[in-house]
Design an enzyme around this catalytic site. Structure first.
Site, short mmCIF file in Angstrom:
data_model
loop_
_atom_site.label_atom_id
_atom_site.label_comp_id
_atom_site.label_asym_id
_atom_site.label_seq_id
_atom_site.Cartn_x
_atom_site.Cartn_y
_atom_site.Cartn_z
N GLU A 334 62.42 -6.48 -12.79
CA GLU A 334 61.78 -7.18 -11.66
C GLU A 334 60.29 -6.86 -11.52
OE1 GLU A 334 64.25 -6.42 -8.23
OE2 GLU A 334 65.94 -7.51 -9.10
N ASN A 377 63.91 -7.43 -17.53
CA ASN A 377 64.96 -8.13 -16.79
C ASN A 377 64.39 -8.62 -15.46
OD1 ASN A 377 67.84 -8.72 -16.47
ND2 ASN A 377 67.89 -7.07 -14.94
N HIS A 412 71.43 -14.48 -10.38
CA HIS A 412 72.10 -14.42 -9.07
C HIS A 412 71.90 -15.81 -8.45
CE1 HIS A 412 72.89 -10.18 -9.26
NE2 HIS A 412 71.63 -9.94 -9.58
N GLU A 441 73.18 -10.45 -14.90
CA GLU A 441 73.74 -10.07 -13.58
C GLU A 441 74.32 -11.28 -12.86
OE1 GLU A 441 70.97 -7.86 -11.16
OE2 GLU A 441 70.11 -6.83 -12.88
N ASP A 443 76.17 -13.91 -10.75
CA ASP A 443 77.21 -14.18 -9.75
C ASP A 443 76.84 -15.50 -9.07
OD1 ASP A 443 75.11 -13.04 -8.22
OD2 ASP A 443 76.26 -11.22 -7.78
C1 XIL Z 1 72.39 -3.82 -6.69
C2 XIL Z 1 73.70 -3.06 -6.67
O1 XIL Z 1 74.73 -3.91 -7.12
C3 XIL Z 1 73.99 -2.58 -5.27
O2 XIL Z 1 75.17 -1.78 -5.25
C4 XIL Z 1 72.81 -1.75 -4.76
O3 XIL Z 1 73.04 -1.40 -3.42
C5 XIL Z 1 71.53 -2.56 -4.85
O4 XIL Z 1 71.35 -2.99 -6.18
N1 XIL Z 1 69.17 -6.93 -9.11
C6 XIL Z 1 69.34 -5.80 -9.87
C7 XIL Z 1 70.46 -4.88 -9.58
O5 XIL Z 1 68.62 -5.63 -10.87
O6 XIL Z 1 70.12 -3.54 -9.90
C8 XIL Z 1 70.89 -4.96 -8.16
O7 XIL Z 1 72.07 -4.17 -7.99
C9 XIL Z 1 71.15 -6.40 -7.78
C10 XIL Z 1 69.89 -7.21 -7.90
#
Ligand code: XIL
Length: 667
Positions: A334, A377, A412, A441, A443
């Site tokens: 990020e 990422n 996401h 990641e 979802d």
């Molecule tokens: C999230 C975790 O899933 C949570 O448990 C934590 O509280 C916060 O981070 N982007 C990312 C991940 O790169 O590391 C994040 O993970 C979700 C968003």
């Protein structure tokens, strides 16, 4: 099959509870016909009504008093009265060490009412975990309004995922020290449905295309979750255990327990591991960016050298520890901010070192793990402005010889956004660079904005979600030559970060439901003929929630109507630390898109972590700017963010709240 009986015991001794659990598990483990299996009745393992005139194991957390009372009762004629509290965290506690089985999901319920004459407050229910002399506190039910006139019901679920030497459930208040009653406490579990064995394994369905992965924590590597994980997935990403705050919370004092357990599980079970993540602006302890006396590091050469040496030491330790067991690293996470003209996020990393933190991180990771694939990422990489800034940065770094092997697309997303065309453009954009790509990641939230909240997922949303999984995976499979893996951010809907992000509400973003059964979303990938076809949309469903125009600060006239209100709440406090939330309501007549909120701490408090915003702190002065999804603040709207901070001798409220320079009223 439905269990024909339940185990119901009053403060059942531990061994008996286990025996009961085992019996039910066997009873439920019958051959499966077609998915999903039906749920059995819940099993109550603890039940405290105080009707026998004893406190039934409840004790004070500190010096307060607990005693059976007949003044009020929720059921029967007695309750438990807690009096003499001198701090909000004091309250009735019940030891659970011998009652709770690791990995089982329990429902905890308790009724609470304030004693006669006490002013309204808020109460919450939590679990304290002790291990090796340190304690952790998990909230089971958040702040809930309570008065002296009525009983409030607190009910929530909890899964113990750690080895502990102490464990208790307790009730506390948000602010005051009112006397309170509790009654009819129960702890029950839902016997789990068997993991389905008569449906295709996802990893076999996708074997010709790419490995499929899931983010995991300790909960996913025990019991049924572990069975489900092994059955369907090729790879895992520890969701938190490899982050800086988990591995090196204080300088030089590494903690490996969770990461070792999770990576060890993967290795033992033939699962590949994605390492997430080495350098990020979140979940990084404050010490990384301050010198030994707590002064924030600046960009002067000595400070910058100190920061980069800390980064190098961290990467040598973390990457070095796991060697070949971790084949892919999210080296950087990020780092793009598309609202900056150069596209670079103004993180503390950047402010102190410019781009050198990225150069150092990739160089050191390559040196320590020469065969690992090294990734950059990010989220919202489908948004054209962000995608292009990321592409420019990757091009620039690679041209310099920085060993960036791949681009990770977090994905996401939600049931409405983004479009397939935009997602395809995201993948296409990186093809000419010759880099690997992974979905890291994914979802698919059932929500399309922050105001929605459903107690259970509506059927139409789940069907739309199945279509999204179907269409996105069809796209990924067309790009199988580019994508070297696809990872989902979680295993099943029983444990998803979206239950608390960006707001607290139950989400259902994954392929398996809260009882680990395959959802339509799973069939959308595995066999789309088993879900209803998509109705033809009449309007384009594409909504881009992230790009907000940056208003020129001088162009907008401020008027007397242009006001704001700041509500500051300390939600938890303990010696040396506290958690607080800030809610800013735009009570004026114009929108504040891309807002900045500022305040001053009067007592040297320091923020260590903030969510739902990006924080900067310079001495007493704090400023917070939005994340991608909450930058819009319309007239009449509100934004809320929370943080963890330290305090020393006192912790008075902040002063001087402003919104884009306008003074806010407080309260
Ligand atoms: C999230 C975790 O899933 C949570 O448990 C934590 O509280 C916060 O981070 N982007 C990312 C991940 O790169 O590391 C994040 O993970 C979700 C968003």
């Amino acid at each position: 099959m439905r269990a024909a009986w339940t185990c119901r015991h009053r403060l059942l001794p531990g061994l008996l509870a286990l025996a009961c659990l085992a019996t039910v598990a066997v009873a439920a483990a019958v051959p499966l016909t077609s998915p999903p299996a039906r749920a059995a009745d819940p099993v109550v393992v603890l039940d405290a009504t105080f009707e026998d005139g004893t406190t039934q194991g409840f004790r004070p957390r500190a010096g307060e008093t607990v005693a059976v009372s007949t003044a009020v009762a929720h059921g029967g004629t007695r309750s438990l009265l807690v009096s003499g509290r001198t701090a909000s965290w004091q309250g009735p506690a019940l030891d659970l060490l011998d009652e709770m089985v690791k990995g089982t999901r329990y429902t905890l319920t308790v009724w609470v009412r304030l004693a006669a004459g006490q002013s309204p407050d808020q109460v919450r229910l939590s679990v304290q975990r002790d291990s090796g002399g340190t304690s952790a506190y998990d909230q089971v039910v958040g702040d809930t309004a309570v008065t002296a006139d009525a009983w409030a019901r607190l009910t929530g679920t909890y899964v113990l995922a750690h080895d502990v030497d102490g464990l208790s459930a307790y009730v506390e208040t948000a602010g005051g020290t009112a006397d309170l009653h509790i009654d009819d406490f129960t702890m029950a579990y839902q016997p789990t449905k068997p993991v389905q064995t008569d449906i295709p394994a996802l990893r076999e369905v996708l074997a010709a295309d790419f490995p499929i992965g899931a983010a995991i924590g300790n909960r996913q590597i025990i019991g049924d979750q572990a069975t489900l994980l092994r059955r369907h997935f090729d790879t895992v990403t520890p969701g938190n255990a490899l982050k800086w705050d988990a591995t090196q919370p204080t300088e030089g004092a590494f903690r490996w327990a969770d990461a070792d357990t999770q990576v060890g599980f993967a290795t033992d079970n033939g699962l590949a591991v994605r390492g997430h993540t080495l350098v990020w602006h979140q979940q990084t302890p404050a010490w990384v960016f301050t010198d030994t006396d707590g002064t924030p590091l600046t960009s002067d050469p000595a400070d910058k050298a100190l920061l980069l040496s800390r980064l190098e030491a961290h990467i040598r330790a973390v990457v070095g520890r796991y060697g070949d067991a971790i084949g892919v690293w999210d080296v950087a996470n990020e780092v793009i901010d598309e609202n900056q003209s150069d596209g670079l996020r103004r993180s503390r990393w950047y402010e102190i070192s410019g781009l050198d933190y990225l150069r150092t991180a990739f160089r050191v990771a390559r040196e320590v793990a020469p065969t690992a694939r090294l990734y950059i990422n990010d989220y919202n990489t489908n948004v054209p402005a962000k995608r292009d800034k990321l592409r420019d940065l990757v091009t620039r770094l690679r041209a310099e010889g920085v060993p960036v092997d791949g681009v990770g697309h977090q994905m996401h997303v939600n049931v409405q956004w983004p479009s397939i065309a935009e997602t395809e453009a995201m993948l296409q954009a990186f093809v000419p660079l010759g880099v690997e790509q992974q979905v890291t990641e994914m979802d698919v939230s059932i929500y399309v904005d922050n105001s929605e909240s459903f107690p259970t997922p509506p059927a139409d949303r789940l069907l739309t979600q199945a279509h999204r999984y179907r269409d996105l995976f069809a796209l990924y499979r067309r790009y199988a030559d580019e994508l070297t893996s696809v990872t989902l951010w979680g295993l099943a809907d029983d444990d998803t970060w979206l239950d608390t992000f960006p707001v607290a509400r139950k989400d259902a973003p994954l392929l398996f439901d809260t009882e680990l059964q395959a959802k339509s979303a799973y069939w959308g990938i595995v066999d789309p003929t088993r879900i209803d076809p998509t109705p033809t949309p009449t309007v384009s469903p594409t909504v881009s929630p992230t790009v907000s125009p940056t208003a020129s600060p001088t162009a907008t006239p401020t008027t007397g109507l242009d006001t704001c209100r700041a509500t500051y709440t300390v939600t938890n406090q303990w010696p040396g630390g506290f958690q607080a939330s800030v809610r800013i309501t735009n009570t004026g007549g114009r929108a504040h898109d891309g807002w900045t909120v500022r305040w001053r701490f009067p007592d040297g408090q320091r923020i260590s972590q903030l969510w739902n915003g990006t924080v900067r702190q310079d001495g007493a002065d704090v400023s917070v700017t939005p994340t991608s999804w909450n930058s819009a603040l319309p007239a009449g709207g509100a934004v809320e963010f929370g943080f963890l901070a330290t305090w020393k001798t006192s912790n008075n409220r902040p002063v001087g709240f402003t919104l884009d320079g306008l003074t806010c009223t407080t309260g």
